[in-house]
Design a protein around this motif. Structure first.
Motif, PDB file in Angstrom:
ATOM      1  N   LYS A  69       0.886  -1.154  -0.131  1.00 62.38           N
ATOM      2  CA  LYS A  69      -0.220   0.498  -0.159  1.00 62.38           C
ATOM      3  C   LYS A  69       0.961   1.113  -0.089  1.00 62.38           C
ATOM      4  N   GLU A  77      -5.318   0.320   9.254  1.00 59.84           N
ATOM      5  CA  GLU A  77      -4.662  -0.873   9.015  1.00 59.84           C
ATOM      6  C   GLU A  77      -5.201  -0.704   7.514  1.00 59.84           C
ATOM      7  N   THR A  80      -1.455  -1.854  -3.932  1.00 59.35           N
ATOM      8  CA  THR A  80      -3.271  -1.405  -4.433  1.00 59.35           C
ATOM      9  C   THR A  80      -3.705   0.384  -4.065  1.00 59.35           C
ATOM     10  N   SER A 105      -7.278   7.309  -6.313  1.00 57.00           N
ATOM     11  CA  SER A 105      -6.542   7.551  -7.105  1.00 57.00           C
ATOM     12  C   SER A 105      -4.980   8.437  -7.255  1.00 57.00           C
ATOM     13  N   THR A 106      -5.287   8.458  -5.807  1.00 53.99           N
ATOM     14  CA  THR A 106      -4.327   9.785  -5.199  1.00 53.99           C
ATOM     15  C   THR A 106      -2.699   8.744  -5.473  1.00 53.99           C
ATOM     16  N   GLY A 155     -12.203  -4.325  -9.330  1.00 49.42           N
ATOM     17  CA  GLY A 155     -13.106  -5.155  -7.900  1.00 49.42           C
ATOM     18  C   GLY A 155     -12.343  -5.882  -6.987  1.00 49.42           C
ATOM     19  N   GLU A 156     -13.602  -6.698  -6.531  1.00 47.62           N
ATOM     20  CA  GLU A 156     -12.956  -7.144  -5.267  1.00 47.62           C
ATOM     21  C   GLU A 156     -11.490  -8.147  -5.680  1.00 47.62           C
ATOM     22  N   GLY A 157     -10.812  -8.345  -5.092  1.00 45.58           N
ATOM     23  CA  GLY A 157      -9.435  -8.965  -5.411  1.00 45.58           C
ATOM     24  C   GLY A 157      -8.670 -10.250  -4.391  1.00 45.58           C
ATOM     25  N   CYS A 206     -19.306  10.691  -5.332  1.00 45.07           N
ATOM     26  CA  CYS A 206     -19.186   9.682  -4.378  1.00 45.07           C
ATOM     27  C   CYS A 206     -18.546   8.900  -6.042  1.00 45.07           C
ATOM     28  N   LEU A 234     -15.347   0.748   8.134  1.00 41.80           N
ATOM     29  CA  LEU A 234     -15.306   1.167   6.792  1.00 41.80           C
ATOM     30  C   LEU A 234     -16.275   1.654   5.856  1.00 41.80           C
ATOM     31  N   ASP A 276     -19.826   2.532   3.547  1.00 40.84           N
ATOM     32  CA  ASP A 276     -20.264   3.628   3.311  1.00 40.84           C
ATOM     33  C   ASP A 276     -21.139   4.060   4.468  1.00 40.84           C
ATOM     34  N   SER A 300     -14.621  12.786  -9.291  1.00 40.37           N
ATOM     35  CA  SER A 300     -13.263  11.951  -9.055  1.00 40.37           C
ATOM     36  C   SER A 300     -13.451  11.338 -10.093  1.00 40.37           C
ATOM     37  N   ASP A 349      -6.717  15.384  -4.515  1.00 41.17           N
ATOM     38  CA  ASP A 349      -6.982  15.169  -2.946  1.00 41.17           C
ATOM     39  C   ASP A 349      -8.827  14.814  -2.038  1.00 41.17           C
TER      40      ASP A 349
HETATM   41  C1  B12 Z   1     -11.930   4.267   5.309  1.00 38.04           C
HETATM   42  C2  B12 Z   1     -11.631   5.508   4.113  1.00 38.04           C
HETATM   43  C3  B12 Z   1     -10.782   6.541   4.000  1.00 38.04           C
HETATM   44  C4  B12 Z   1      -9.656   5.985   4.983  1.00 38.04           C
HETATM   45  C5  B12 Z   1      -8.340   5.657   4.743  1.00 38.04           C
HETATM   46  C6  B12 Z   1      -8.261   3.709   5.177  1.00 38.04           C
HETATM   47  C7  B12 Z   1      -6.917   2.758   5.110  1.00 38.04           C
HETATM   48  N1  B12 Z   1      -7.146   2.102   5.767  1.00 38.04           N
HETATM   49  O1  B12 Z   1      -5.594   4.004   4.435  1.00 38.04           O
HETATM   50  C8  B12 Z   1      -9.104   7.943   5.492  1.00 38.04           C
HETATM   51  C9  B12 Z   1     -10.302   8.583   5.908  1.00 38.04           C
HETATM   52  C10 B12 Z   1      -8.071   7.646   6.155  1.00 38.04           C
HETATM   53  C11 B12 Z   1      -9.825   8.529   3.852  1.00 38.04           C
HETATM   54  C12 B12 Z   1      -8.917   8.982   3.221  1.00 38.04           C
HETATM   55  C13 B12 Z   1      -9.074   9.647   2.121  1.00 38.04           C
HETATM   56  N2  B12 Z   1     -10.191   8.935   0.946  1.00 38.04           N
HETATM   57 CO1  B12 Z   1     -10.652   7.652   1.598  1.00 38.04          CO
HETATM   58  N3  B12 Z   1     -12.689   6.041   1.782  1.00 38.04           N
HETATM   59  C14 B12 Z   1     -12.245   5.140   3.197  1.00 38.04           C
HETATM   60  C15 B12 Z   1     -13.680   4.252   2.560  1.00 38.04           C
HETATM   61  C16 B12 Z   1     -14.691   4.616   3.074  1.00 38.04           C
HETATM   62  C17 B12 Z   1     -13.028   2.943   2.901  1.00 38.04           C
HETATM   63  C18 B12 Z   1     -11.483   2.244   2.336  1.00 38.04           C
HETATM   64  C19 B12 Z   1     -11.871   0.708   2.091  1.00 38.04           C
HETATM   65  O2  B12 Z   1     -10.485   0.430   3.539  1.00 38.04           O
HETATM   66  N4  B12 Z   1     -12.706   0.028   2.317  1.00 38.04           N
HETATM   67  C20 B12 Z   1     -12.377  -1.550   2.522  1.00 38.04           C
HETATM   68  C21 B12 Z   1     -12.202  -2.416   1.271  1.00 38.04           C
HETATM   69  C22 B12 Z   1     -11.330  -3.530   2.151  1.00 38.04           C
HETATM   70  O3  B12 Z   1     -12.469  -2.328   0.753  1.00 38.04           O
HETATM   71  P1  B12 Z   1     -11.779  -1.921  -1.115  1.00 38.04           P
HETATM   72  O4  B12 Z   1     -10.652  -0.824  -0.524  1.00 38.04           O
HETATM   73  O5  B12 Z   1     -12.383  -1.609  -2.020  1.00 38.04           O
HETATM   74  O6  B12 Z   1     -10.700  -3.269  -1.321  1.00 38.04           O
HETATM   75  C23 B12 Z   1     -11.129  -4.731  -2.017  1.00 38.04           C
HETATM   76  C24 B12 Z   1     -10.900  -4.293  -3.983  1.00 38.04           C
HETATM   77  O7  B12 Z   1     -10.784  -3.015  -4.214  1.00 38.04           O
HETATM   78  C25 B12 Z   1      -9.244  -4.904  -3.978  1.00 38.04           C
HETATM   79  N5  B12 Z   1      -8.305  -4.895  -3.921  1.00 38.04           N
HETATM   80  C26 B12 Z   1      -7.900  -3.203  -3.335  1.00 38.04           C
HETATM   81  N6  B12 Z   1      -6.020  -3.296  -2.986  1.00 38.04           N
HETATM   82  C27 B12 Z   1      -6.446  -4.653  -3.785  1.00 38.04           C
HETATM   83  C28 B12 Z   1      -4.869  -4.718  -4.735  1.00 38.04           C
HETATM   84  C29 B12 Z   1      -4.505  -5.878  -5.127  1.00 38.04           C
HETATM   85  C30 B12 Z   1      -3.183  -6.621  -5.976  1.00 38.04           C
HETATM   86  C31 B12 Z   1      -5.962  -6.693  -5.661  1.00 38.04           C
HETATM   87  C32 B12 Z   1      -5.901  -8.109  -6.695  1.00 38.04           C
HETATM   88  C33 B12 Z   1      -7.132  -6.618  -5.257  1.00 38.04           C
HETATM   89  C34 B12 Z   1      -7.844  -5.402  -4.883  1.00 38.04           C
HETATM   90  O8  B12 Z   1      -9.579  -6.247  -3.522  1.00 38.04           O
HETATM   91  C35 B12 Z   1     -10.271  -5.187  -1.987  1.00 38.04           C
HETATM   92  C36 B12 Z   1     -11.098  -6.590  -1.204  1.00 38.04           C
HETATM   93  O9  B12 Z   1     -12.337  -6.681  -1.385  1.00 38.04           O
HETATM   94  C37 B12 Z   1     -13.769   4.315   0.955  1.00 38.04           C
HETATM   95  C38 B12 Z   1     -13.990   3.813  -0.010  1.00 38.04           C
HETATM   96  C39 B12 Z   1     -15.077   2.592  -0.240  1.00 38.04           C
HETATM   97  N7  B12 Z   1     -16.315   1.982  -0.111  1.00 38.04           N
HETATM   98  O10 B12 Z   1     -14.301   2.594  -0.770  1.00 38.04           O
HETATM   99  C40 B12 Z   1     -13.371   5.923   0.947  1.00 38.04           C
HETATM  100  C41 B12 Z   1     -12.449   6.212   0.002  1.00 38.04           C
HETATM  101  C42 B12 Z   1     -11.296   5.244  -0.528  1.00 38.04           C
HETATM  102  N8  B12 Z   1     -11.322   7.446  -0.320  1.00 38.04           N
HETATM  103  C43 B12 Z   1     -11.493   8.658  -1.552  1.00 38.04           C
HETATM  104  C44 B12 Z   1     -10.648   9.685  -1.179  1.00 38.04           C
HETATM  105  C45 B12 Z   1     -11.005  10.229  -1.665  1.00 38.04           C
HETATM  106  C46 B12 Z   1      -9.806  10.256   0.132  1.00 38.04           C
HETATM  107  C47 B12 Z   1      -9.046  11.127  -0.058  1.00 38.04           C
HETATM  108  C48 B12 Z   1      -8.341  11.638  -0.579  1.00 38.04           C
HETATM  109  C49 B12 Z   1     -10.306  12.186   0.184  1.00 38.04           C
HETATM  110  C50 B12 Z   1      -9.538  13.216   1.351  1.00 38.04           C
HETATM  111  N9  B12 Z   1      -8.714  14.564   1.247  1.00 38.04           N
HETATM  112  O11 B12 Z   1     -10.722  12.376   2.867  1.00 38.04           O
HETATM  113  C51 B12 Z   1      -8.036  10.200   1.232  1.00 38.04           C
HETATM  114  C52 B12 Z   1      -7.221   9.928   0.552  1.00 38.04           C
HETATM  115  C53 B12 Z   1      -5.783   9.184   1.470  1.00 38.04           C
HETATM  116  C54 B12 Z   1      -4.946   8.547   0.705  1.00 38.04           C
HETATM  117  N10 B12 Z   1      -4.104   7.885   2.069  1.00 38.04           N
HETATM  118  O12 B12 Z   1      -4.693   8.532  -0.361  1.00 38.04           O
HETATM  119  C55 B12 Z   1     -12.346   7.896  -2.655  1.00 38.04           C
HETATM  120  C56 B12 Z   1     -11.782   7.546  -3.218  1.00 38.04           C
HETATM  121  C57 B12 Z   1     -12.132   7.794  -4.843  1.00 38.04           C
HETATM  122  C58 B12 Z   1     -10.908   7.178  -5.881  1.00 38.04           C
HETATM  123  N11 B12 Z   1     -10.626   7.674  -6.958  1.00 38.04           N
HETATM  124  O13 B12 Z   1     -10.497   7.062  -5.902  1.00 38.04           O
HETATM  125  C59 B12 Z   1     -13.102   7.185  -1.502  1.00 38.04           C
HETATM  126  C60 B12 Z   1     -13.863   5.818  -3.001  1.00 38.04           C
HETATM  127  C61 B12 Z   1     -14.641   7.385  -1.537  1.00 38.04           C
HETATM  128  C62 B12 Z   1     -15.604   7.712  -2.282  1.00 38.04           C
HETATM  129  N12 B12 Z   1     -16.957   7.333  -2.243  1.00 38.04           N
HETATM  130  O14 B12 Z   1     -15.112   8.229  -3.658  1.00 38.04           O
HETATM  131  N13 B12 Z   1     -10.343   7.580   3.029  1.00 38.04           N
END
Ligand code: B12
Length: 480
Positions: A7, A26, A73, A76-77, A123-125, A222, A255, A257, A385, A407
């Motif tokens: 990450k 985490e 992982t 967009s940032t 999608g889901e990974g 969003c 976490l 939505d 976004s 960002d």
């Molecule tokens: C919690 C959260 C945060 C937390 C950080 C969490 C963390 N652990 O780092 C905090 C509050 C700090 C945060 C900050 C920001 N966030 Co935020 N956040 C979220 C939120 C609500 C959940 C993310 C999450 O952990 N989901 C749970 C995981 C398990 O799901 P997942 O990421 O989708 O992962 C799955 C798949 O994508 C895939 N996958 C993921 N990675 C990988 C890697 C590999 C190798 C493979 C095979 C598959 C795979 O498999 C995973 C498991 O099923 C999302 C909304 C959302 N539903 O995604 C917004 C979201 C990700 N955030 C967003 C944004 C914009 C930001 C900020 C830029 C905004 C801001 N100014 O606050 C900052 C950027 C911070 C940064 N570090 O880059 C946007 C991103 C949009 C985009 N185009 O990228 C989202 C989608 C919100 C939205 N509604 O639009 N965020």
């Protein structure tokens, strides 16, 4: 097989880096991806957000661990950092298979079509990486369906990359996270809610957990409706409570939505927590209309340990709520604020600052902030976004490289006010919010070192916000 899951740290843009002073959660996405792999694999998770020099640490880890596959992982940032890290990996050992996954790879896979990325997962990974590893061992092609794309090998890559994000699998098929793969003591979140007037720590060790995926709404700013096609997947109350019970952390950040869309499910989760005597503390997100529809659920959750609810109030202006497609009136926001206050749950209000804001708009918002305090209040700048309709509609209006600046702090749309003045007001809003947060107003006693740490993090953050305008001066860095 040796697998490294990475990450990256968001590069260069200071305010986002400084958010880390308040929380670092985490890498649940990588823990879930790891959870899909069999115990035969040797897996390492590298959270570069914890490192000062991410590039040096990454290089050393690749040299020492010698992975055969690296999975990245990112939001967009993180796009350009992922490409840079993948390039380093390939230069160290060209046989390493590089895989990009996560939000941006799902939304816009074509952005990862560079020679140093072998496979893009949409999608889901967890289940997909497991299949990639199986295929690697069986010497089969590593790309399949619209789930694992190969820019270099699949002749249909362009067609697949232009397709919508694939459907998520059934939620009970998604693997459980391998939390044992990270150093748990390094993950924390600022915790400002106290029923007793004092806190043992302001920065407790926190675990993250997801009880549902997706949201039924389509707010313009969003991306979730784009990723999930407005589906709302829900885990069963029993499963959720089992996972909570198994956590060693007392403090939990949900976490989801929108966790509370299904009131019955949430009632059952809270009842189970109470019945099983699980005493933990929680932060969650919710929409204001959910709170207004089901205040009784939040009352019950308060008993179960819910301390803070993050609510995207976005605006106290009807027109703006309409523009954001929020589908609720200001009155609902006001009612939700009152309900949480009455129940005694801390409100964390998230507001959107519109690039069109003029002095009077900032002043109006300042008044609203003061009126709803004590509450935690945070602000972002309205930013389309990548991958959304809102982005497409505004494509011609971006004032800078929209990827590099995306960002939600740096505006990518033109402002009415000069940037310097806009950010002076933006920083001031945050300053006002920090000064009227629940800890200060309620005179909560906290350890002195935590108090100093919070003041230092807050001051640095405000200064960084006010200086954002400087990031637009001459040298605009472009994406790789
Ligand atoms: C919690 C959260 C945060 C937390 C950080 C969490 C963390 N652990 O780092 C905090 C509050 C700090 C945060 C900050 C920001 N966030 Co935020 N956040 C979220 C939120 C609500 C959940 C993310 C999450 O952990 N989901 C749970 C995981 C398990 O799901 P997942 O990421 O989708 O992962 C799955 C798949 O994508 C895939 N996958 C993921 N990675 C990988 C890697 C590999 C190798 C493979 C095979 C598959 C795979 O498999 C995973 C498991 O099923 C999302 C909304 C959302 N539903 O995604 C917004 C979201 C990700 N955030 C967003 C944004 C914009 C930001 C900020 C830029 C905004 C801001 N100014 O606050 C900052 C950027 C911070 C940064 N570090 O880059 C946007 C991103 C949009 C985009 N185009 O990228 C989202 C989608 C919100 C939205 N509604 O639009 N965020």
């Amino acid at each position: 097989m040796k697998i490294l899951l990475v990450k990256p740290k968001p590069e260069l843009l200071v305010p986002i880096r400084l958010q880390e002073g308040f929380l670092h959660l985490e890498p649940l996405e990588l823990e879930i991806v790891a959870g899909g792999l069999t115990r035969d694999e040797e897996i390492k998770i590298l959270d570069l957000g914890l490192e000062k020099n991410q590039f040096a640490v990454f290089e050393k880890t690749v040299k020492d661990f010698q992975p055969q596959l690296i999975g990245f992982t990112g939001y967009s940032t993180n796009l350009s950092t992922i490409k840079r890290l993948a390039k380093t990996a390939k230069s160290l050992d060209s046989r390493i298979i590089t895989v990009a996954g996560g939000i941006h790879a799902t939304l816009l896979p074509a952005d990862f079509a560079v020679p140093q990325i072998d496979i893009i997962v949409r999608g889901e990974g967890g289940l997909v990486l497991r299949e990639i590893v199986r295929r690697f061992k069986a010497k089969e092609p590593l790309f399949f369906d619209n789930l694992a794309l190969s820019p270099g090998k699949d002749p249909e890559f362009q067609i697949k990359a232009a397709m919508e994000a694939p459907e998520y699998p059934e939620i009970d098929k998604i693997p459980l996270p391998r939390r044992d793969l990270v150093q748990r003591s390094r993950y924390f979140c600022v915790w400002t809610s106290s029923d007793t007037g004092k806190l043992e720590t302001l920065f407790p060790q926190v675990a993250s957990l997801r009880t549902s995926i997706g949201c039924a709404f389509s707010c313009s700013f969003c991306v979730i409706h784009q990723l999930m096609h407005r589906r709302y997947l829900q885990r069963s109350p029993e499963e959720v409570v089992d996972e909570i019970a198994a956590l060693k952390e007392k403090y939990i950040y949900f976490l989801d939505d929108e966790m509370f869309l299904n009131a019955q499910r949430c009632r059952e989760i809270a009842e189970l927590l109470l019945k099983r005597g699980i005493k933990k503390e929680y932060i969650s997100w919710s929409r204001s209309d959910t709170i207004v529809k089901h205040p009784e659920i939040f009352k019950l959750w308060k008993q179960a340990g819910l301390k803070t609810v993050y609510v995207g109030l976005e605006s106290m202006d009807e027109e703006k709520l309409l523009e954001y497609k929020k589908l609720l009136p200001v009155e609902t926001n006001r009612k939700a604020i009152a309900i949480l206050k009455e129940i005694g749950i801390t409100l964390h209000a998230a507001f959107i600052v519109h690039p069109d804001f003029q002095k009077k708009d900032f002043q109006r918002l300042e008044k609203e902030v003061l009126a709803l305090c004590p509450a935690e209040v945070a602000f972002t700048v309205l930013s389309p976004s990548p991958g959304t309709a809102f982005w497409q509609e505004n494509k011609e209006r971006f004032i800078c490289d929209p990827y590099y600046y995306y960002d939600c702090m740096h505006t990518i749309l033109p402002t009415r006010m000069p940037l310097r003045e806009f950010y002076k007001h933006f920083g001031h809003l945050t300053e006002l919010a920090l000064r009227s947060n629940p800890l200060r107003i309620n005179k909560v006693r906290v350890p002195f070192k935590d108090f100093i740490r919070a003041i230092a993090a807050g001051t640095k953050y405000i200064i960084a916000l006010q200086l954002i305008y400087k990031d637009y001066l001459p040298k605009v860095k472009k994406q790789d």
